[in-house]
Design a protein around this motif. Structure first.
Motif, short mmCIF file in Angstrom:
data_model
loop_
_atom_site.label_atom_id
_atom_site.label_comp_id
_atom_site.label_asym_id
_atom_site.label_seq_id
_atom_site.Cartn_x
_atom_site.Cartn_y
_atom_site.Cartn_z
N CYS A 221 -2.87 24.84 2.84
CA CYS A 221 -2.30 24.75 1.58
C CYS A 221 -1.88 23.29 1.37
O CYS A 221 -2.06 22.65 0.46
N LEU A 222 -1.14 22.84 2.38
CA LEU A 222 -0.49 21.54 2.00
C LEU A 222 -1.07 20.46 2.66
O LEU A 222 -1.07 19.05 1.92
N ARG A 223 -2.18 20.29 3.71
CA ARG A 223 -3.04 19.39 4.18
C ARG A 223 -3.77 18.54 2.97
O ARG A 223 -4.49 19.37 2.25
N PRO A 224 -3.55 17.23 2.94
CA PRO A 224 -4.12 16.51 1.92
C PRO A 224 -5.62 16.25 2.31
O PRO A 224 -5.79 16.23 3.54
N ASP A 225 -6.39 15.78 1.41
CA ASP A 225 -7.70 15.26 1.70
C ASP A 225 -7.63 14.11 2.56
O ASP A 225 -6.86 13.21 2.29
N GLY A 226 -8.44 14.12 3.64
CA GLY A 226 -8.41 12.99 4.61
C GLY A 226 -7.33 13.03 5.46
O GLY A 226 -6.94 12.09 6.22
N TYR A 227 -6.52 14.21 5.78
CA TYR A 227 -5.44 14.21 6.51
C TYR A 227 -5.95 13.81 8.06
O TYR A 227 -7.09 14.40 8.44
N CYS A 228 -5.35 13.08 8.58
CA CYS A 228 -5.59 12.83 10.06
C CYS A 228 -4.19 12.75 10.60
O CYS A 228 -3.11 12.16 10.63
N SER A 229 -4.22 13.40 12.02
CA SER A 229 -3.25 13.31 12.88
C SER A 229 -3.23 13.54 14.39
O SER A 229 -4.40 13.61 14.71
N ALA A 230 -2.20 12.96 15.26
CA ALA A 230 -2.39 12.90 16.57
C ALA A 230 -1.20 13.60 17.15
O ALA A 230 -0.44 13.19 17.72
N ILE A 231 -1.14 15.13 16.90
CA ILE A 231 -0.10 15.64 17.29
C ILE A 231 -0.43 16.62 18.49
O ILE A 231 -1.20 17.78 18.18
N PRO A 232 0.03 16.39 19.61
CA PRO A 232 -0.20 17.30 20.86
C PRO A 232 0.63 18.34 20.99
O PRO A 232 1.69 18.23 20.03
N ALA A 233 0.51 19.46 21.74
CA ALA A 233 1.60 20.42 22.02
C ALA A 233 2.40 19.92 22.80
O ALA A 233 2.40 19.83 24.19
N LEU A 234 3.85 19.27 22.32
CA LEU A 234 4.57 18.58 23.12
C LEU A 234 5.34 19.38 23.81
O LEU A 234 6.10 18.94 24.98
N ARG A 235 5.59 20.69 23.40
CA ARG A 235 6.26 21.79 24.18
C ARG A 235 5.72 23.09 24.53
O ARG A 235 5.08 23.51 23.45
#
Length: 208
Positions: free
Chosen positions: A190-204
């Motif tokens: 629902c929240l993700r905007p158009d063109g959403y780009c992330s570099a989120i690893p599983a840090l824990r």
């Protein structure tokens, strides 16, 4: 723009991003909102930055920091428990090991990149989605936070309504409130905007 997560800065680039994040916090919290926060050399810090939090940071295409939030496990020391217990119905946060606390959320909405007429700034939505994505990747299902009733309305407008943990309390002329937000796939989509780009690893890595 893109969203990243940094826990312990390990490179010069990551240290520069965290430094710029503290500068943004000073500009927003002390400069724009006139909060009574501790700033040193144009940077805002508090005791919770010493607890090795994870920072969710949104970067503009040119690499500048335009949004940030701080995440800490809710079953440890939190702002809600230590600073704002009066926002909680019984003075205690109903924490569990799958809950994280979000604090020091801010976005530079003056940034032209991502601004849309009559809509929430793309950086705001990117921050929301990034927080949820990181939580899902690291075994958290709920997000506790303290905010004000104006921002509570923004959350509802974004399709991410907050479940209150108490009634609003006037703090420094601001009606503040604590609540819980879900961290799940439905919220992320629902929240993700158009063109959403992330570099989120599983840090824990957390056991179920």
């Amino acid at each position: 723009m893109r969203v990243i997560a940094i826990a312990k800065p390990r490179t010069v680039a990551e240290r520069k991003i965290i430094d710029e994040m503290h500068r943004l916090r000073a500009r927003i919290f002390q400069g724009r909102l006139s909060w009574n926060v501790r700033c040193v050399a144009g940077r805002e810090y508090d005791e919770f930055d010493d607890l090795v939090p994870t920072y969710i940071v949104t970067l503009a295409d040119r690499g500048t920091v335009i949004g940030c939030a701080r995440l800490l496990p809710a079953d440890g020391k939190t702002m809600l428990g230590a600073v704002f217990p009066h926002l909680l119905r019984d003075g205690r946060l109903p924490a569990h090991r799958h809950m994280v606390e979000s604090s020091r959320f801010c976005v530079d909405t003056a940034c032209e990149e991502g601004r849309a007429q009559g809509q929430l700034h793309a950086a705001t939505l990117t921050m929301f989605a990034g927080i949820v994505e990181w939580c899902m990747a690291n075994g958290y299902t709920e997000i506790a936070t303290a905010t004000d009733v104006r921002f509570e309305r923004i959350l509802k407008r974004a399709g991410w309504p907050m479940r209150r943990l108490g009634e609003p309390v006037l703090i420094n002329e601001t009606r503040s409130v604590a609540g819980i937000l879900p961290a799940d796939a439905a919220s992320f989509n629902c929240l993700r905007p158009d063109g959403y780009c992330s570099a989120i690893p599983a840090l824990r890595q957390r056991a179920a």
